[in-house]
Each structure stands twice: as C-alpha cells, then as structure tokens.
Design a protein around this motif. Structure first.
Motif, mmCIF file in Angstrom:
data_model
loop_
_atom_site.group_PDB
_atom_site.id
_atom_site.type_symbol
_atom_site.label_atom_id
_atom_site.label_comp_id
_atom_site.label_asym_id
_atom_site.label_seq_id
_atom_site.Cartn_x
_atom_site.Cartn_y
_atom_site.Cartn_z
ATOM 1 N N ASP A 84 -5.828 76.605 57.000
ATOM 2 C CA ASP A 84 -7.230 76.812 57.395
ATOM 3 C C ASP A 84 -7.573 76.109 58.704
ATOM 4 O O ASP A 84 -8.490 76.522 59.409
ATOM 5 C CB ASP A 84 -8.178 76.303 56.310
ATOM 6 C CG ASP A 84 -8.071 77.101 55.021
ATOM 7 O OD1 ASP A 84 -7.476 78.194 55.032
ATOM 8 O OD2 ASP A 84 -8.581 76.623 53.994
ATOM 9 N N PHE A 85 -6.851 75.040 59.025
ATOM 10 C CA PHE A 85 -7.156 74.263 60.214
ATOM 11 C C PHE A 85 -6.333 74.659 61.436
ATOM 12 O O PHE A 85 -6.655 74.246 62.553
ATOM 13 C CB PHE A 85 -6.986 72.769 59.929
ATOM 14 C CG PHE A 85 -7.999 72.229 58.981
ATOM 15 C CD1 PHE A 85 -9.325 72.072 59.370
ATOM 16 C CD2 PHE A 85 -7.657 71.891 57.683
ATOM 17 C CE1 PHE A 85 -10.282 71.589 58.503
ATOM 18 C CE2 PHE A 85 -8.600 71.402 56.804
ATOM 19 C CZ PHE A 85 -9.916 71.249 57.204
ATOM 20 N N CYS A 133 6.509 72.162 66.995
ATOM 21 C CA CYS A 133 6.020 73.255 66.146
ATOM 22 C C CYS A 133 5.967 72.833 64.682
ATOM 23 O O CYS A 133 5.072 73.234 63.947
ATOM 24 C CB CYS A 133 6.922 74.473 66.299
ATOM 25 S SG CYS A 133 6.634 75.395 67.808
ATOM 26 N N GLU A 134 6.910 72.020 64.279
ATOM 27 C CA GLU A 134 6.945 71.540 62.898
ATOM 28 C C GLU A 134 5.663 70.773 62.552
ATOM 29 O O GLU A 134 5.103 70.935 61.465
ATOM 30 C CB GLU A 134 8.165 70.653 62.704
ATOM 31 C CG GLU A 134 8.373 70.187 61.284
ATOM 32 C CD GLU A 134 9.656 69.399 61.127
ATOM 33 O OE1 GLU A 134 10.157 69.373 59.989
ATOM 34 O OE2 GLU A 134 10.159 68.808 62.109
ATOM 35 N N GLU A 135 5.188 69.967 63.483
ATOM 36 C CA GLU A 135 3.953 69.210 63.252
ATOM 37 C C GLU A 135 2.745 70.144 63.193
ATOM 38 O O GLU A 135 1.836 69.948 62.385
ATOM 39 C CB GLU A 135 3.781 68.149 64.333
ATOM 40 C CG GLU A 135 4.804 67.039 64.192
ATOM 41 C CD GLU A 135 4.936 66.156 65.418
ATOM 42 O OE1 GLU A 135 5.098 64.941 65.226
ATOM 43 O OE2 GLU A 135 4.892 66.674 66.545
ATOM 44 N N PHE A 136 2.755 71.174 64.025
ATOM 45 C CA PHE A 136 1.663 72.160 63.969
ATOM 46 C C PHE A 136 1.678 72.899 62.637
ATOM 47 O O PHE A 136 0.634 73.089 62.011
ATOM 48 C CB PHE A 136 1.774 73.158 65.126
ATOM 49 C CG PHE A 136 0.837 74.328 64.985
ATOM 50 C CD1 PHE A 136 -0.529 74.164 65.135
ATOM 51 C CD2 PHE A 136 1.327 75.587 64.700
ATOM 52 C CE1 PHE A 136 -1.396 75.234 64.992
ATOM 53 C CE2 PHE A 136 0.480 76.666 64.563
ATOM 54 C CZ PHE A 136 -0.894 76.494 64.716
ATOM 55 N N ALA A 161 -11.937 68.167 62.506
ATOM 56 C CA ALA A 161 -11.224 68.849 61.427
ATOM 57 C C ALA A 161 -9.717 68.778 61.645
ATOM 58 O O ALA A 161 -8.956 68.547 60.704
ATOM 59 C CB ALA A 161 -11.675 70.298 61.332
ATOM 60 N N ALA A 162 -9.299 68.969 62.873
ATOM 61 C CA ALA A 162 -7.866 68.904 63.183
ATOM 62 C C ALA A 162 -7.324 67.508 62.929
ATOM 63 O O ALA A 162 -6.235 67.337 62.368
ATOM 64 C CB ALA A 162 -7.624 69.310 64.624
ATOM 65 N N GLU A 190 -11.805 85.888 70.073
ATOM 66 C CA GLU A 190 -10.997 87.094 69.900
ATOM 67 C C GLU A 190 -9.549 86.856 70.339
ATOM 68 O O GLU A 190 -8.606 87.251 69.656
ATOM 69 C CB GLU A 190 -11.596 88.256 70.687
ATOM 70 C CG GLU A 190 -10.892 89.570 70.453
ATOM 71 C CD GLU A 190 -11.552 90.717 71.185
ATOM 72 O OE1 GLU A 190 -10.818 91.637 71.569
ATOM 73 O OE2 GLU A 190 -12.775 90.694 71.378
ATOM 74 N N GLY A 191 -9.382 86.211 71.479
ATOM 75 C CA GLY A 191 -8.037 85.907 71.954
ATOM 76 C C GLY A 191 -7.312 84.971 71.007
ATOM 77 O O GLY A 191 -6.115 85.142 70.739
ATOM 78 N N THR A 192 -8.022 83.991 70.483
ATOM 79 C CA THR A 192 -7.416 83.031 69.569
ATOM 80 C C THR A 192 -6.973 83.712 68.283
ATOM 81 O O THR A 192 -5.930 83.382 67.725
ATOM 82 C CB THR A 192 -8.386 81.875 69.268
ATOM 83 O OG1 THR A 192 -8.755 81.259 70.501
ATOM 84 C CG2 THR A 192 -7.746 80.825 68.387
ATOM 85 N N GLU A 193 -7.742 84.703 67.845
ATOM 86 C CA GLU A 193 -7.367 85.463 66.647
ATOM 87 C C GLU A 193 -6.004 86.137 66.838
ATOM 88 O O GLU A 193 -5.250 86.295 65.889
ATOM 89 C CB GLU A 193 -8.424 86.524 66.330
ATOM 90 C CG GLU A 193 -9.777 85.965 65.965
ATOM 91 C CD GLU A 193 -9.838 85.438 64.553
ATOM 92 O OE1 GLU A 193 -9.130 85.967 63.683
ATOM 93 O OE2 GLU A 193 -10.586 84.483 64.322
ATOM 94 N N LYS A 194 -5.682 86.522 68.063
ATOM 95 C CA LYS A 194 -4.390 87.148 68.365
ATOM 96 C C LYS A 194 -3.295 86.109 68.558
ATOM 97 O O LYS A 194 -2.141 86.333 68.201
ATOM 98 C CB LYS A 194 -4.505 88.001 69.628
ATOM 99 C CG LYS A 194 -5.430 89.189 69.474
ATOM 100 C CD LYS A 194 -5.574 89.932 70.784
ATOM 101 C CE LYS A 194 -6.587 91.053 70.648
ATOM 102 N NZ LYS A 194 -6.825 91.733 71.918
ATOM 103 N N VAL A 195 -3.658 84.979 69.138
ATOM 104 C CA VAL A 195 -2.684 83.952 69.498
ATOM 105 C C VAL A 195 -2.166 83.182 68.280
ATOM 106 O O VAL A 195 -0.973 82.881 68.198
ATOM 107 C CB VAL A 195 -3.300 82.983 70.539
ATOM 108 C CG1 VAL A 195 -2.478 81.737 70.700
ATOM 109 C CG2 VAL A 195 -3.455 83.690 71.869
ATOM 110 N N VAL A 196 -3.026 82.873 67.334
ATOM 111 C CA VAL A 196 -2.639 82.041 66.191
ATOM 112 C C VAL A 196 -1.437 82.616 65.438
ATOM 113 O O VAL A 196 -0.448 81.903 65.226
ATOM 114 C CB VAL A 196 -3.834 81.773 65.246
ATOM 115 C CG1 VAL A 196 -3.383 81.110 63.962
ATOM 116 C CG2 VAL A 196 -4.869 80.917 65.944
#
Length: 108
Positions: A40-41, A31-34, A14-15, A65-71
């Motif tokens: 959604d991805f 960061c610009e590329e991210f 997907a990425a 759970e950690g990723t939900e905070k990090v994103v």
C-alpha cells in the motif's frame, strides 16, 4: 496548493513509517529495500522519490497518472534484480513512460 504540500508530507511520513527499520535515505535503497515496503505504501514512496529525483527536493507537483504506470514497472524490474538501485529503476521507468507519451503525442 496547501493540499499538495500536505499530500507530499503525508507520503513522506507514511513511507518512513512503513520502513522504520531502514535507516538509509531512499536515494540509496536497493530494489530489495523498496520491495520490503508494504504494498500500500510503495506508490507513496514512488511519488516522493520521483519528486526528489527530479528537483533534488520534494516538489508540489505530483503526476498521479504517470505514477500509476511507473509503480508496476518498478515492482517488476525490482523483482528481477533485487540487488540493483531502486532510484535507477525509478528513473528508467519514468524515461520509458515519457518516451511512450512522446510517441503518442507525435502520432496525434
């Protein structure tokens, strides 16, 4: 176990599909590329990049759970400095989340 591997493989595909015009490895993204990745991805990219950054290869353990905070942390940091390294922002966000978890654990 097979479901975890399938999940990670799906994240990678997907990425890649979301940023097909980017030929650089995620480890070298700015960061610009991210931020150019469809909203959604972006969490899927973070799942994959986190596993890759921690072990050098995609891992079968995903901290949802950690990723939900990090994103959101990464998105905010990247908006402030789009030319900086995505992986550096990723690592700094994980350090902050892990430090907060350690403080909470120490209080208990």
């Amino acid at each position: 176990m097979k479901l975890r591997y399938f999940f990670l493989a799906s994240c990678v595909l997907a990425a890649q599909a979301a940023v097909a015009d980017t030929k650089k490895p995620v480890a070298k993204w700015t960061c610009e590329e991210f931020l150019a990745v469809q909203d959604d991805f972006q969490p899927k990219v973070v799942y994959w990049a986190t596993a890759k950054a921690k072990s050098g290869k995609p891992d079968s353990v995903v901290d949802i759970e950690g990723t939900e905070k990090v994103v959101p942390m990464i998105i905010d940091d990247c908006k402030k400095a789009p030319s900086e390294s995505f992986v550096t922002k990723l690592r700094n966000a994980w350090r902050a989340v892990e430090a907060d978890a350690k403080k909470l654990k120490d209080k208990l």
